[in-house]
Design a protein around this motif. Structure first.
Motif, PDB file in Angstrom:
ATOM      1  N   ILE A  64       0.840  -1.207   0.000  1.00 10.39           N
ATOM      2  CA  ILE A  64       0.000   0.000   0.000  1.00 10.39           C
ATOM      3  C   ILE A  64       0.869   1.249   0.000  1.00 10.39           C
ATOM      4  O   ILE A  64       0.656   2.174  -0.779  1.00 10.39           O
ATOM      5  CB  ILE A  64      -0.957  -0.001   1.213  1.00 10.39           C
ATOM      6  N   LYS A  65       1.869   1.283   0.884  1.00  9.82           N
ATOM      7  CA  LYS A  65       2.735   2.467   0.997  1.00  9.82           C
ATOM      8  C   LYS A  65       3.526   2.738  -0.277  1.00  9.82           C
ATOM      9  O   LYS A  65       3.791   3.891  -0.602  1.00  9.82           O
ATOM     10  CB  LYS A  65       3.708   2.298   2.173  1.00  9.82           C
ATOM     11  N   THR A  66       3.914   1.677  -0.994  1.00  8.40           N
ATOM     12  CA  THR A  66       4.726   1.854  -2.205  1.00  8.40           C
ATOM     13  C   THR A  66       3.884   1.957  -3.475  1.00  8.40           C
ATOM     14  O   THR A  66       4.425   2.182  -4.547  1.00  8.40           O
ATOM     15  CB  THR A  66       5.730   0.704  -2.363  1.00  8.40           C
ATOM     16  N   GLY A  67       2.562   1.786  -3.349  1.00 10.89           N
ATOM     17  CA  GLY A  67       1.687   1.937  -4.500  1.00 10.89           C
ATOM     18  C   GLY A  67       1.489   0.686  -5.339  1.00 10.89           C
ATOM     19  O   GLY A  67       0.854   0.747  -6.384  1.00 10.89           O
ATOM     20  N   PHE A  68       2.008  -0.465  -4.895  1.00 12.33           N
ATOM     21  CA  PHE A  68       1.784  -1.704  -5.632  1.00 12.33           C
ATOM     22  C   PHE A  68       0.381  -2.248  -5.396  1.00 12.33           C
ATOM     23  O   PHE A  68      -0.124  -3.024  -6.191  1.00 12.33           O
ATOM     24  CB  PHE A  68       2.825  -2.763  -5.269  1.00 12.33           C
ATOM     25  N   ALA A  69      -0.237  -1.856  -4.302  1.00 11.21           N
ATOM     26  CA  ALA A  69      -1.616  -2.238  -4.009  1.00 11.21           C
ATOM     27  C   ALA A  69      -2.391  -0.968  -3.727  1.00 11.21           C
ATOM     28  O   ALA A  69      -1.853   0.001  -3.200  1.00 11.21           O
ATOM     29  CB  ALA A  69      -1.676  -3.176  -2.801  1.00 11.21           C
ATOM     30  N   TRP A  70      -3.643  -0.962  -4.091  1.00  6.54           N
ATOM     31  CA  TRP A  70      -4.504   0.172  -3.865  1.00  6.54           C
ATOM     32  C   TRP A  70      -3.963   1.443  -4.531  1.00  6.54           C
ATOM     33  O   TRP A  70      -4.069   2.534  -3.988  1.00  6.54           O
ATOM     34  CB  TRP A  70      -4.708   0.427  -2.375  1.00  6.54           C
ATOM     35  N   SER A  71      -3.404   1.290  -5.715  1.00  5.22           N
ATOM     36  CA  SER A  71      -2.835   2.460  -6.385  1.00  5.22           C
ATOM     37  C   SER A  71      -3.894   3.457  -6.801  1.00  5.22           C
ATOM     38  O   SER A  71      -3.594   4.610  -7.054  1.00  5.22           O
ATOM     39  CB  SER A  71      -2.019   2.009  -7.608  1.00  5.22           C
TER      40      SER A  71
END
Length: 74
Positions: A64-71
């Motif tokens: 989530i923090k790196t944008g791989f999920a929930w982008s």
């Protein structure tokens, strides 16, 4: 994975568009809401603390923090 009949039923009932995955909390497997994802991104806590607080794994917090999920959650 869902059967072809289940997918066709989902599309015919308007619960999904053909060829498009369900995103965010519309996905039946989603544990978090868009609001919770925004909170995770904003809180300056450790991945461990966030995982415990929101009931998900540290690796999910990382995605989530790196944008791989929930982008798509702003």
């Amino acid at each position: 994975f869902p059967s072809h009949d289940n997918v066709q039923d989902m599309v015919s009932e308007g619960r999904a568009k053909p060829g498009q995955p369900l995103r965010g909390s519309a996905n039946g497997n989603a544990t978090l809401s868009e609001k919770e994802v925004r909170q995770i991104r904003a809180l300056p806590l450790s991945y461990r603390a966030l995982a415990e607080r929101f009931g998900v794994s540290k690796s999910q917090i990382s995605r989530i923090k790196t944008g791989f999920a929930w982008s798509n959650a702003a």
